[in-house]
Each structure stands twice: as C-alpha cells, then as structure tokens.
Design a protein around this motif. Sequence first.
Motif, PDB file in Angstrom:
ATOM      1  N   GLY A  18       0.875  -1.189   0.012  1.00 26.04           N
ATOM      2  CA  GLY A  18       0.005  -0.023   0.136  1.00 26.04           C
ATOM      3  C   GLY A  18       0.809   1.322   0.096  1.00 26.04           C
ATOM      4  O   GLY A  18       0.491   2.282  -0.493  1.00 26.04           O
ATOM      5  N   ILE A  19       2.160   1.262   0.445  1.00 26.89           N
ATOM      6  CA  ILE A  19       2.888   2.460   0.614  1.00 26.89           C
ATOM      7  C   ILE A  19       3.285   2.925  -0.583  1.00 26.89           C
ATOM      8  O   ILE A  19       3.505   4.011  -1.067  1.00 26.89           O
ATOM      9  N   PHE A  20       3.165   2.079  -1.716  1.00 23.93           N
ATOM     10  CA  PHE A  20       3.165   2.433  -3.299  1.00 23.93           C
ATOM     11  C   PHE A  20       2.192   3.220  -3.804  1.00 23.93           C
ATOM     12  O   PHE A  20       2.516   3.891  -4.810  1.00 23.93           O
ATOM     13  N   ASN A  21       0.985   3.502  -2.792  1.00 24.44           N
ATOM     14  CA  ASN A  21       0.088   4.587  -3.506  1.00 24.44           C
ATOM     15  C   ASN A  21       0.664   5.894  -3.022  1.00 24.44           C
ATOM     16  O   ASN A  21       0.149   6.529  -3.761  1.00 24.44           O
ATOM     17  N   VAL A  22       1.575   6.176  -2.346  1.00 27.03           N
ATOM     18  CA  VAL A  22       2.161   7.636  -2.196  1.00 27.03           C
ATOM     19  C   VAL A  22       3.514   7.503  -2.441  1.00 27.03           C
ATOM     20  O   VAL A  22       3.986   8.429  -3.031  1.00 27.03           O
ATOM     21  N   ALA A  23       4.296   6.518  -2.352  1.00 26.55           N
ATOM     22  CA  ALA A  23       5.709   6.236  -2.780  1.00 26.55           C
ATOM     23  C   ALA A  23       6.028   5.824  -4.274  1.00 26.55           C
ATOM     24  O   ALA A  23       6.311   4.724  -4.344  1.00 26.55           O
ATOM     25  N   ASP A  24       5.507   6.680  -4.917  1.00 29.14           N
ATOM     26  CA  ASP A  24       5.501   6.502  -6.622  1.00 29.14           C
ATOM     27  C   ASP A  24       6.365   7.366  -7.365  1.00 29.14           C
ATOM     28  O   ASP A  24       6.906   8.323  -6.746  1.00 29.14           O
ATOM     29  N   ARG A  25       6.425   7.272  -8.673  1.00 29.59           N
ATOM     30  CA  ARG A  25       7.127   8.286  -9.354  1.00 29.59           C
ATOM     31  C   ARG A  25       6.491   9.873  -9.058  1.00 29.59           C
ATOM     32  O   ARG A  25       7.372  10.834  -9.341  1.00 29.59           O
ATOM     33  N   TYR A  26       5.417  10.045  -8.791  1.00 33.84           N
ATOM     34  CA  TYR A  26       4.891  11.264  -8.491  1.00 33.84           C
ATOM     35  C   TYR A  26       5.739  11.924  -7.318  1.00 33.84           C
ATOM     36  O   TYR A  26       5.515  13.281  -7.228  1.00 33.84           O
ATOM     37  N   ILE A  27       6.172  11.355  -6.469  1.00 32.48           N
ATOM     38  CA  ILE A  27       6.909  11.842  -5.566  1.00 32.48           C
ATOM     39  C   ILE A  27       7.819  12.757  -5.947  1.00 32.48           C
ATOM     40  O   ILE A  27       8.323  13.910  -5.212  1.00 32.48           O
ATOM     41  N   LEU A  28       8.609  12.779  -7.156  1.00 35.52           N
ATOM     42  CA  LEU A  28       9.471  13.534  -7.619  1.00 35.52           C
ATOM     43  C   LEU A  28       8.895  15.111  -7.744  1.00 35.52           C
ATOM     44  O   LEU A  28       9.617  16.097  -7.828  1.00 35.52           O
ATOM     45  N   ILE A  29       7.527  14.979  -8.190  1.00 29.93           N
ATOM     46  CA  ILE A  29       6.876  16.368  -8.443  1.00 29.93           C
ATOM     47  C   ILE A  29       6.577  17.080  -7.275  1.00 29.93           C
ATOM     48  O   ILE A  29       6.990  18.300  -7.001  1.00 29.93           O
ATOM     49  N   HIS A  30       6.255  16.231  -6.192  1.00 26.96           N
ATOM     50  CA  HIS A  30       6.126  16.928  -4.856  1.00 26.96           C
ATOM     51  C   HIS A  30       7.289  17.481  -4.483  1.00 26.96           C
ATOM     52  O   HIS A  30       7.430  18.609  -3.699  1.00 26.96           O
ATOM     53  N   CYS A  31       8.498  16.580  -4.373  1.00 31.13           N
ATOM     54  CA  CYS A  31       9.835  17.267  -4.111  1.00 31.13           C
ATOM     55  C   CYS A  31      10.011  18.640  -4.988  1.00 31.13           C
ATOM     56  O   CYS A  31      10.571  19.642  -4.325  1.00 31.13           O
TER      57      CYS A  31
END
Length: 168
Positions: A18-31
């Motif tokens: 389930g953590i991959f719901n938030v820890a995905d490639r879009y995390i780079l956009i948030h960064c």
Amino acid sequence: MDKFWTWLWHGSREGPRGIFNVADRYILIHCAISIFLVLFLKNGPVDFAQKALFPACSILVGLSMAWTTRAATLLQSKDLRDKLFNSKRPAEDYIYGFQLAILVVMIMLCYLAIMAGGGLNISIFGQPWDLKISSFWMFFLISMTLRECWGVINATNMLSMLEYIRAK
C-alpha cells in the motif's frame, strides 16, 4: 483479511504494498514543488502555516471525510462489490487506500500544528538550513495531501460512475 499496517508494508494477497500508493514516481513532482516554494516563497514557513494553512486544512479534511463516506456508501452495493473485488484487486486495496489518504492528511495536520506553533527548538545544521528543511517537509506534505484528497474524490467519482452504469 489483512490489517491496515500489514497492507501498507506488505500488500494484500495479490496486490502491491500500500505504501506504493504514495511512494511512486509522482514523489519527484512533490519534491520539485517543495523545493520551488522553499526557494521562492516570501513568507517563512511559520507565518505561512499560521496564516493560511489551518483554514485550508479544515477544508481538505472535510472534503476527504465527506468523499470517503460517499465511497463507503457506494461500496455497500453488493453488485458493485462483486464487480470490483476480485483476486487481483481485493477489498483491502480500495478500503485501505482511502484510509491511507486520511493518514496522509493527519500527518500533514500534525506537522502544520508544530510549524504554526513555531516549530521545534532543535538545531542540526544551523537555523537557516533547519528552517529550509522544515519548510521543504511542510510543502512536501501539503502537496501530498492535495494529491491524496484529489485521489479520494476521483476514486469516489469513479465508483459513482460504475454504480450508475451498473444500475442502467
């Protein structure tokens, strides 16, 4: 049936963790959003948290809770559950996905409460760098929360459309 924390770290029977719901490639956009705001926002993070974010957080929490309640109501339909839940996408992936979104909102609210109170009086790299790092995490959590709130709304609307199509 898996428990939330098991689902979050180990996944459901067939699904990914389930953590991959938030820890995905879009995390780079948030960064990227966070870095941009740290570098170019005029107000400091404490002022920003104190003035703007508590009203906005109230709105986000209200939206997430309301839409999660709507989704729970839709999932009461046996026909819809039979179409959605299968060995590839068990119930945990849907239900705990909503719970994960609420967890992200709660983490962001706790962090904002600390920032609005002036932050923690702990210095690691010196005040200017510590403030930038704290700002980064605040904006990162805000960005994640916006995404998760939108995800709850989007998933609920998709469930509504499936229920509408099924009822036809």
